[in-house]
Motif scaffolding. Sequence first.
Motif, PDB file in Angstrom:
ATOM      1  N   ALA A  75       0.826  -1.208   0.000  1.00 48.39           N
ATOM      2  CA  ALA A  75       0.000   0.000   0.000  1.00 48.39           C
ATOM      3  C   ALA A  75       0.862   1.260   0.000  1.00 48.39           C
ATOM      4  CB  ALA A  75      -0.912  -0.006   1.228  1.00 48.39           C
ATOM      5  N   ASP A  76       0.275   2.344  -0.465  1.00 51.97           N
ATOM      6  CA  ASP A  76       0.947   3.642  -0.426  1.00 51.97           C
ATOM      7  C   ASP A  76       0.898   4.244   0.977  1.00 51.97           C
ATOM      8  OD1 ASP A  76       1.603   3.884  -3.268  1.00 51.97           O
ATOM      9  OD2 ASP A  76      -0.572   4.001  -3.545  1.00 51.97           O
ATOM     10  N   GLY A  77      -0.121   3.874   1.735  1.00 47.56           N
ATOM     11  CA  GLY A  77      -0.279   4.393   3.088  1.00 47.56           C
ATOM     12  C   GLY A  77      -1.278   3.567   3.863  1.00 47.56           C
ATOM     13  N   VAL A  78      -1.368   3.845   5.164  1.00 45.67           N
ATOM     14  CA  VAL A  78      -2.259   3.112   6.054  1.00 45.67           C
ATOM     15  C   VAL A  78      -3.012   4.124   6.930  1.00 45.67           C
ATOM     16  CG1 VAL A  78      -2.413   1.401   7.924  1.00 45.67           C
ATOM     17  CG2 VAL A  78      -0.682   1.143   6.134  1.00 45.67           C
ATOM     18  N   PRO A 137       3.798   5.800   5.306  1.00 50.39           N
ATOM     19  CA  PRO A 137       2.949   6.885   5.781  1.00 50.39           C
ATOM     20  C   PRO A 137       1.697   6.323   6.475  1.00 50.39           C
ATOM     21  CG  PRO A 137       3.601   7.267   3.505  1.00 50.39           C
ATOM     22  CD  PRO A 137       3.991   5.856   3.853  1.00 50.39           C
ATOM     23  N   VAL A 138       1.423   6.833   7.682  1.00 55.08           N
ATOM     24  CA  VAL A 138       0.294   6.354   8.472  1.00 55.08           C
ATOM     25  C   VAL A 138      -0.498   7.543   8.998  1.00 55.08           C
ATOM     26  CG1 VAL A 138      -0.425   5.057  10.531  1.00 55.08           C
ATOM     27  CG2 VAL A 138       1.510   4.251   9.173  1.00 55.08           C
ATOM     28  N   MET A 139      -1.802   7.438   8.912  1.00 53.47           N
ATOM     29  CA  MET A 139      -2.732   8.408   9.495  1.00 53.47           C
ATOM     30  C   MET A 139      -3.504   7.694  10.589  1.00 53.47           C
ATOM     31  SD  MET A 139      -5.877  10.377   7.610  1.00 53.47           S
ATOM     32  CE  MET A 139      -6.846  11.608   8.456  1.00 53.47           C
ATOM     33  N   VAL A 140      -3.657   8.360  11.728  1.00 56.39           N
ATOM     34  CA  VAL A 140      -4.405   7.791  12.846  1.00 56.39           C
ATOM     35  C   VAL A 140      -5.725   8.546  12.978  1.00 56.39           C
ATOM     36  CG1 VAL A 140      -4.403   7.358  15.327  1.00 56.39           C
ATOM     37  CG2 VAL A 140      -2.278   7.116  14.028  1.00 56.39           C
ATOM     38  N   VAL A 141      -6.818   7.792  13.028  1.00 57.33           N
ATOM     39  CA  VAL A 141      -8.149   8.353  13.262  1.00 57.33           C
ATOM     40  C   VAL A 141      -8.801   7.530  14.363  1.00 57.33           C
ATOM     41  CG1 VAL A 141      -8.391   9.151  10.864  1.00 57.33           C
ATOM     42  CG2 VAL A 141      -9.302   6.914  11.517  1.00 57.33           C
ATOM     43  N   GLY A 142      -9.918   8.015  14.860  1.00 55.83           N
ATOM     44  CA  GLY A 142     -10.607   7.233  15.875  1.00 55.83           C
ATOM     45  C   GLY A 142     -11.993   7.757  16.163  1.00 55.83           C
ATOM     46  N   ALA A 143     -12.850   6.851  16.560  1.00 58.71           N
ATOM     47  CA  ALA A 143     -14.223   7.181  16.936  1.00 58.71           C
ATOM     48  C   ALA A 143     -14.501   6.605  18.310  1.00 58.71           C
ATOM     49  CB  ALA A 143     -15.203   6.610  15.914  1.00 58.71           C
ATOM     50  N   SER A 144     -15.223   7.379  19.103  1.00 61.10           N
ATOM     51  CA  SER A 144     -15.519   6.972  20.475  1.00 61.10           C
ATOM     52  C   SER A 144     -16.910   7.466  20.863  1.00 61.10           C
ATOM     53  CB  SER A 144     -14.464   7.578  21.413  1.00 61.10           C
ATOM     54  OG  SER A 144     -14.816   7.388  22.755  1.00 61.10           O
ATOM     55  N   PHE A 176      -7.883  14.119   5.582  1.00 58.14           N
ATOM     56  CA  PHE A 176      -7.560  13.077   4.607  1.00 58.14           C
ATOM     57  C   PHE A 176      -6.818  13.646   3.402  1.00 58.14           C
ATOM     58  CE2 PHE A 176      -8.415   9.924   1.260  1.00 58.14           C
ATOM     59  CZ  PHE A 176      -7.843   8.831   1.877  1.00 58.14           C
ATOM     60  N   GLU A 177      -7.195  14.836   2.953  1.00 58.67           N
ATOM     61  CA  GLU A 177      -6.466  15.465   1.851  1.00 58.67           C
ATOM     62  C   GLU A 177      -5.022  15.754   2.249  1.00 58.67           C
ATOM     63  OE1 GLU A 177      -8.954  18.810   0.863  1.00 58.67           O
ATOM     64  OE2 GLU A 177     -10.273  17.577  -0.401  1.00 58.67           O
ATOM     65  N   THR A 178      -4.818  16.166   3.494  1.00 54.01           N
ATOM     66  CA  THR A 178      -3.463  16.383   3.996  1.00 54.01           C
ATOM     67  C   THR A 178      -2.693  15.070   4.015  1.00 54.01           C
ATOM     68  OG1 THR A 178      -4.207  18.260   5.322  1.00 54.01           O
ATOM     69  CG2 THR A 178      -2.100  17.257   5.946  1.00 54.01           C
ATOM     70  N   PHE A 179      -3.351  13.977   4.386  1.00 55.23           N
ATOM     71  CA  PHE A 179      -2.695  12.670   4.374  1.00 55.23           C
ATOM     72  C   PHE A 179      -2.295  12.272   2.952  1.00 55.23           C
ATOM     73  CE2 PHE A 179      -3.037   7.878   4.581  1.00 55.23           C
ATOM     74  CZ  PHE A 179      -1.810   7.703   5.193  1.00 55.23           C
ATOM     75  N   GLN A 180      -3.142  12.524   1.986  1.00 51.43           N
ATOM     76  CA  GLN A 180      -2.799  12.218   0.599  1.00 51.43           C
ATOM     77  C   GLN A 180      -1.567  13.019   0.154  1.00 51.43           C
ATOM     78  OE1 GLN A 180      -7.063  12.797  -0.666  1.00 51.43           O
ATOM     79  NE2 GLN A 180      -6.450  11.221  -2.134  1.00 51.43           N
ATOM     80  N   SER A 237       8.034   3.512  17.376  1.00 52.46           N
ATOM     81  CA  SER A 237       9.016   2.689  18.081  1.00 52.46           C
ATOM     82  C   SER A 237       9.866   1.868  17.111  1.00 52.46           C
ATOM     83  CB  SER A 237       8.307   1.749  19.062  1.00 52.46           C
ATOM     84  OG  SER A 237       7.565   0.778  18.351  1.00 52.46           O
ATOM     85  N   PRO A 238      11.071   1.469  17.558  1.00 55.00           N
ATOM     86  CA  PRO A 238      11.892   0.577  16.737  1.00 55.00           C
ATOM     87  C   PRO A 238      11.121  -0.711  16.442  1.00 55.00           C
ATOM     88  CG  PRO A 238      13.145   1.417  18.599  1.00 55.00           C
ATOM     89  CD  PRO A 238      11.706   1.810  18.825  1.00 55.00           C
ATOM     90  N   GLY A 239      11.227  -1.191  15.245  1.00 53.18           N
ATOM     91  CA  GLY A 239      10.482  -2.381  14.837  1.00 53.18           C
ATOM     92  C   GLY A 239       9.268  -2.012  14.017  1.00 53.18           C
ATOM     93  N   LEU A 240       8.709  -0.826  14.277  1.00 56.10           N
ATOM     94  CA  LEU A 240       7.595  -0.339  13.459  1.00 56.10           C
ATOM     95  C   LEU A 240       8.072   0.796  12.553  1.00 56.10           C
ATOM     96  CD1 LEU A 240       4.710  -0.599  16.044  1.00 56.10           C
ATOM     97  CD2 LEU A 240       4.877  -1.815  13.882  1.00 56.10           C
ATOM     98  N   ASN A 241       8.659   1.821  13.135  1.00 56.75           N
ATOM     99  CA  ASN A 241       9.269   2.921  12.371  1.00 56.75           C
ATOM    100  C   ASN A 241       8.372   3.526  11.306  1.00 56.75           C
ATOM    101  OD1 ASN A 241      11.775   2.710  13.745  1.00 56.75           O
ATOM    102  ND2 ASN A 241      12.280   0.955  12.459  1.00 56.75           N
ATOM    103  N   ALA A 242       7.098   3.694  11.622  1.00 61.97           N
ATOM    104  CA  ALA A 242       6.165   4.294  10.665  1.00 61.97           C
ATOM    105  C   ALA A 242       6.405   5.800  10.562  1.00 61.97           C
ATOM    106  CB  ALA A 242       4.733   4.023  11.106  1.00 61.97           C
ATOM    107  N   HIS A 243       6.008   6.371   9.452  1.00 65.20           N
ATOM    108  CA  HIS A 243       6.002   7.833   9.294  1.00 65.20           C
ATOM    109  C   HIS A 243       4.573   8.298   9.562  1.00 65.20           C
ATOM    110  CE1 HIS A 243       9.804   8.216   6.603  1.00 65.20           C
ATOM    111  NE2 HIS A 243      10.072   7.871   7.831  1.00 65.20           N
TER     112      HIS A 243
END
Length: 185
Positions: A66-69, A102-109, A169-173, A128-134
């Motif tokens: 994938a290009d991003g998550v 590249p990763v974007m975090v969202v959430g609903a509660s 989301f546009e910023t994430f793109q 963290s080391p082992g994941l190293n996501a942007h």
Amino acid sequence: MKIIGLVGNNADFSYNRLLLQFMAQHFTTDVTIEVQEIKELPLFNESTAQPTPACVIAMAEKIAAADGVVIATPEYDHSIPASLKNCLEWLSYAAHPFADKPVMVVGASLGQQGTSFAQTQLREILNSPGLNAHVLSGNQFMLGFAKQQFNEAGQLTDDRTLKFLTTCFETFQQFIQAHQLVPAE
């Protein structure tokens, strides 16, 4: 642009799944969001005597391609769910598909604060080391009072909420596109 939307819990009903499904249906211009479940992952066990489960390998391959998550996390007791932590442990142990992704975090509660504590914790874990996501900084989409935000058809009903999600989301793109321009080391 190919994006994996990772449902951050294993509940049968999840507002976070609903949020990702809405995003997959709403954001269709030049982007495809594939919603990925974590329900089937076994409990993480660092034993080298057993091979990595096929479902973990398959998930890692999808994320790597994938290009991003986008990770949608609920908040349980001011934290991410154990099932999401389990997923990240498998992926950091088995294949490292988040490295430089590249990763974007969202959430609903259901509560007023959305998923502010869980998102902060998830960002720390992803760095963290082992994941190293942007991880995309800022543009944190935290949907509070989720039960009142969706109609029966699973659509967000508040125009201001939808506008903010669209901006994030546009910023994430743009973040993904900028990441793609940087040469790999």
